[in-house]
Design a protein around this motif. Structure first.
Motif, mmCIF file in Angstrom:
data_model
loop_
_atom_site.group_PDB
_atom_site.id
_atom_site.type_symbol
_atom_site.label_atom_id
_atom_site.label_comp_id
_atom_site.label_asym_id
_atom_site.label_seq_id
_atom_site.Cartn_x
_atom_site.Cartn_y
_atom_site.Cartn_z
ATOM 1 N N MET A 96 0.837 -1.178 0.000
ATOM 2 C CA MET A 96 0.000 0.000 0.000
ATOM 3 C C MET A 96 0.884 1.245 0.000
ATOM 4 S SD MET A 96 -3.323 -0.570 2.403
ATOM 5 C CE MET A 96 -2.550 -1.332 3.805
ATOM 6 N N PRO A 97 0.457 2.272 -0.730
ATOM 7 C CA PRO A 97 1.242 3.507 -0.758
ATOM 8 C C PRO A 97 1.064 4.346 0.507
ATOM 9 C CG PRO A 97 -0.616 3.641 -2.262
ATOM 10 C CD PRO A 97 -0.623 2.268 -1.677
ATOM 11 N N THR A 98 2.017 5.216 0.714
ATOM 12 C CA THR A 98 1.976 6.136 1.853
ATOM 13 C C THR A 98 1.490 7.493 1.378
ATOM 14 O OG1 THR A 98 3.844 4.990 2.842
ATOM 15 C CG2 THR A 98 3.355 7.179 3.684
ATOM 16 N N TYR A 99 0.533 8.063 2.090
ATOM 17 C CA TYR A 99 -0.021 9.369 1.745
ATOM 18 C C TYR A 99 0.234 10.346 2.880
ATOM 19 C CZ TYR A 99 -2.431 6.795 -1.894
ATOM 20 O OH TYR A 99 -2.709 6.007 -2.973
ATOM 21 N N GLU A 100 0.272 11.637 2.546
ATOM 22 C CA GLU A 100 0.512 12.695 3.536
ATOM 23 C C GLU A 100 -0.807 13.399 3.861
ATOM 24 O OE1 GLU A 100 3.224 14.750 1.005
ATOM 25 O OE2 GLU A 100 4.939 14.038 2.157
ATOM 26 N N TYR A 101 -0.990 13.691 5.130
ATOM 27 C CA TYR A 101 -2.195 14.369 5.609
ATOM 28 C C TYR A 101 -1.766 15.513 6.512
ATOM 29 C CZ TYR A 101 -4.542 10.245 3.872
ATOM 30 O OH TYR A 101 -4.998 9.245 3.052
ATOM 31 N N MET A 102 -2.649 16.522 6.665
ATOM 32 C CA MET A 102 -2.337 17.680 7.498
ATOM 33 C C MET A 102 -3.452 17.878 8.526
ATOM 34 S SD MET A 102 -0.290 20.180 8.217
ATOM 35 C CE MET A 102 0.765 20.512 6.825
ATOM 36 N N CYS A 103 -3.084 17.682 9.792
ATOM 37 C CA CYS A 103 -4.014 17.924 10.893
ATOM 38 C C CYS A 103 -3.906 19.406 11.282
ATOM 39 C CB CYS A 103 -3.673 17.038 12.079
ATOM 40 S SG CYS A 103 -4.691 17.349 13.544
ATOM 41 N N LYS A 104 -5.042 20.065 11.481
ATOM 42 C CA LYS A 104 -5.026 21.489 11.843
ATOM 43 C C LYS A 104 -4.386 21.723 13.204
ATOM 44 C CE LYS A 104 -8.938 22.900 9.057
ATOM 45 N NZ LYS A 104 -10.268 23.485 9.014
ATOM 46 N N LYS A 105 -4.513 20.755 14.118
ATOM 47 C CA LYS A 105 -3.941 20.901 15.462
ATOM 48 C C LYS A 105 -2.501 20.411 15.551
ATOM 49 C CE LYS A 105 -8.134 20.204 18.220
ATOM 50 N NZ LYS A 105 -8.734 19.302 19.217
ATOM 51 N N CYS A 106 -2.264 19.205 15.012
ATOM 52 C CA CYS A 106 -0.982 18.526 15.245
ATOM 53 C C CYS A 106 0.036 18.657 14.122
ATOM 54 C CB CYS A 106 -1.239 17.051 15.514
ATOM 55 S SG CYS A 106 -2.458 16.753 16.806
ATOM 56 N N GLY A 107 -0.402 19.060 12.939
ATOM 57 C CA GLY A 107 0.532 19.193 11.828
ATOM 58 C C GLY A 107 0.511 17.989 10.894
ATOM 59 N N PRO A 108 1.549 17.875 10.066
ATOM 60 C CA PRO A 108 1.562 16.824 9.047
ATOM 61 C C PRO A 108 1.839 15.435 9.624
ATOM 62 C CG PRO A 108 3.596 18.069 8.956
ATOM 63 C CD PRO A 108 2.720 18.742 9.971
ATOM 64 N N PHE A 109 1.282 14.421 8.947
ATOM 65 C CA PHE A 109 1.582 13.028 9.272
ATOM 66 C C PHE A 109 1.380 12.192 8.013
ATOM 67 C CE2 PHE A 109 -2.941 13.509 10.052
ATOM 68 C CZ PHE A 109 -3.514 12.328 9.576
ATOM 69 N N THR A 110 1.963 11.005 8.002
ATOM 70 C CA THR A 110 1.820 10.099 6.866
ATOM 71 C C THR A 110 1.085 8.850 7.307
ATOM 72 O OG1 THR A 110 3.953 9.066 7.284
ATOM 73 C CG2 THR A 110 3.930 10.900 5.727
ATOM 74 N N GLN A 111 0.435 8.206 6.356
ATOM 75 C CA GLN A 111 -0.303 6.982 6.670
ATOM 76 C C GLN A 111 -0.354 6.103 5.429
ATOM 77 O OE1 GLN A 111 -4.373 7.537 7.856
ATOM 78 N NE2 GLN A 111 -4.329 5.667 9.076
ATOM 79 N N MET A 112 -0.186 4.801 5.627
ATOM 80 C CA MET A 112 -0.333 3.844 4.534
ATOM 81 C C MET A 112 -1.813 3.522 4.389
ATOM 82 S SD MET A 112 2.865 1.227 5.002
ATOM 83 C CE MET A 112 2.259 0.184 3.708
#
Length: 101
Positions: free
Chosen positions: A1-17
């Motif tokens: 599975m590929p890894t995608y980047e997400y942006m939380c308004k409180k905590c900042g960026p994170f990645t998730q497969m």
């Protein structure tokens, strides 16, 4: 599975497969659990490659083009194409022969 980047308004960026079918859906932040949209923070690897590496890859693709068998769904089973062409030629010849002179 590929890894995608997400942006939380409180905590900042994170990645998730995630599965590719779910790539556009928001993801839950691992820190606070809030829904976070997908973002593009880093360039795809091909954009960060040096010009020499891109040229070498392109040269390799040109050199290996045609060396592999086509996938099964593109293969001509039992020479069907040749048989169809031969049948069409025969039909055309018979049509010409049956015409009155």
């Amino acid at each position: 599975m590929p890894t995608y980047e997400y942006m939380c308004k409180k905590c900042g960026p994170f990645t998730q497969m995630r599965a590719m079918a779910e790539c556009e859906l928001p993801s839950a932040c691992p820190e606070c659990g809030a829904s976070a949209p997908r973002v593009l923070l880093t360039a795809p690897r091909c954009l960060t490659m040096s010009a020499d590496a891109r040229q070498a890859g392109a040269k390799y693709e040109r050199n290996t083009d045609g060396l592999h068998d086509p996938p099964p769904y593109m293969r001509d089973p039992a020479g069907v194409t040749k048989k169809l062409k031969r049948a069409q030629k025969l039909k055309t010849a018979q049509t010409r022969a049956s015409r009155p002179a």
